[in-house]
Design an enzyme around this catalytic site. Structure first.
Site, short mmCIF file in Angstrom:
data_model
loop_
_atom_site.label_atom_id
_atom_site.label_comp_id
_atom_site.label_asym_id
_atom_site.label_seq_id
_atom_site.Cartn_x
_atom_site.Cartn_y
_atom_site.Cartn_z
N LEU A 72 0.81 -1.22 0.00
CA LEU A 72 0.00 0.00 0.00
C LEU A 72 0.85 1.27 0.00
CD1 LEU A 72 -2.93 -1.01 2.39
CD2 LEU A 72 -2.74 -1.27 -0.09
N LYS A 73 2.15 1.13 0.14
CA LYS A 73 3.09 2.26 0.00
C LYS A 73 2.65 3.47 0.81
CE LYS A 73 4.33 0.92 -4.76
NZ LYS A 73 3.25 -0.05 -5.04
N PHE A 74 2.51 3.29 2.12
CA PHE A 74 2.05 4.39 2.97
C PHE A 74 3.00 5.58 2.87
CE2 PHE A 74 0.38 0.63 5.48
CZ PHE A 74 -0.93 0.78 5.05
N PRO A 78 3.97 11.36 10.02
CA PRO A 78 4.49 10.22 10.79
C PRO A 78 3.45 9.47 11.61
CG PRO A 78 6.05 12.02 10.86
CD PRO A 78 4.84 12.55 10.16
N ASN A 79 2.58 10.18 12.30
CA ASN A 79 1.60 9.52 13.17
C ASN A 79 0.63 8.66 12.36
OD1 ASN A 79 0.40 9.20 15.89
ND2 ASN A 79 -1.35 10.24 14.95
#
EC number: 4.1.1.23
Length: 245
Positions: A72-74, A78-79
């Site tokens: 899914l290549k987030f 950061p959170n």
């Protein structure tokens, strides 16, 4: 953190082959999966299939014995990226990825999110430069480096952040193994058995060449999914890799 019921039932495979499931029809995907053996490959579920069919589809594949690379290549703050990676781990996937271009803080947060999962944590891999991209594409984004140089810079940042490895082209694998060491995993799309059409990948290589280059996991799509006999195609690929090892 919850444990998936399927995690203990998955088969163990030593094959480096990961089959890309690029289907928009669930029945077609399941018909293909019924023809192959989880001892011969792992499966990659990407954005289209996950958006269409959701986490339950991943669970069904796991229940059939397959390890899943959730591709899914987030790429987010950061959170948010950390919570997404933790959700993937909670689903019990074998591998999950983020975009290295999301930066050091994002990658470090994603890595920290997996600490509570211990040995059950998935491999966390970063995407460097998409295999469809060429120097002209990077130039359009204001990046003056070559795809290989830019990928190496992002891979160095990935290793510094403590991730398990990167997605890279097979052509970059030799250099990356030299620079980053044997433990840094290399996952490579654009792998095509001899005689296959290149499709929309620009930087391609055969499975045997990829293994020789140092690729740890090779993603293969249409040459397997569109094969008349995918089980035999997988067995032939694995046999050729064993001969080349």
């Amino acid at each position: 953190m919850t444990l998936t019921a399927s995690s203990s039932s998955r088969a163990v495979t030593n094959s480096p082959v990961v089959v890309a499931l690029d289907y928009h029809n669930r029945d077609a995907a399941m018909a293909f999966i019924d023809k192959i053996d989880p001892r011969d490959c792992r499966l990659k579920v990407g954005k289209e299939m996950f958006t269409l069919f959701g986490p339950q589809f991943v669970r069904e594949l796991q229940q059939r014995g397959f390890d899943i690379f959730l591709d899914l290549k987030f790429h987010d703050i950061p959170n948010t990226a950390a919570h997404a990676v933790a959700a993937a781990a909670d689903l019990g996937v074998w591998m999950v990825n983020v975009h290295a271009s999301g930066g050091a803080r994002m990658m470090a947060a994603a890595r920290e999110a997996l600490v509570p999962f211990g040995k059950d944590a998935p491999l966390l891999i970063a995407v460097t430069v998409l295999t469809s991209m060429e120097a002209s594409d990077l130039a359009d984004l204001g990046v003056t480096l070559s795809p290989a140089d830019y990928a190496e810079r992002l891979a160095a940042l990935t290793q510094k952040c403590g991730l398990d490895g990167v997605v890279c082209s097979a052509q970059e694998a030799v250099r990356f193994k030299q620079v980053f060491g044997q433990e840094f995993k290399l996952v490579t799309p654009g792998i095509r058995p001899q005689g296959s059409d290149a499709g929309d990948q620009r930087r391609i290589m055969t499975p045997e060449q990829a293994l020789s280059a140092g690729v740890d996991y090779m993603v293969i799509g249409r040459p397997v999914t569109q094969s008349v006999d995918p089980a035999q195609t997988l067995k032939a690929i694995n046999a050729s890799l064993q001969r080349s090892a």
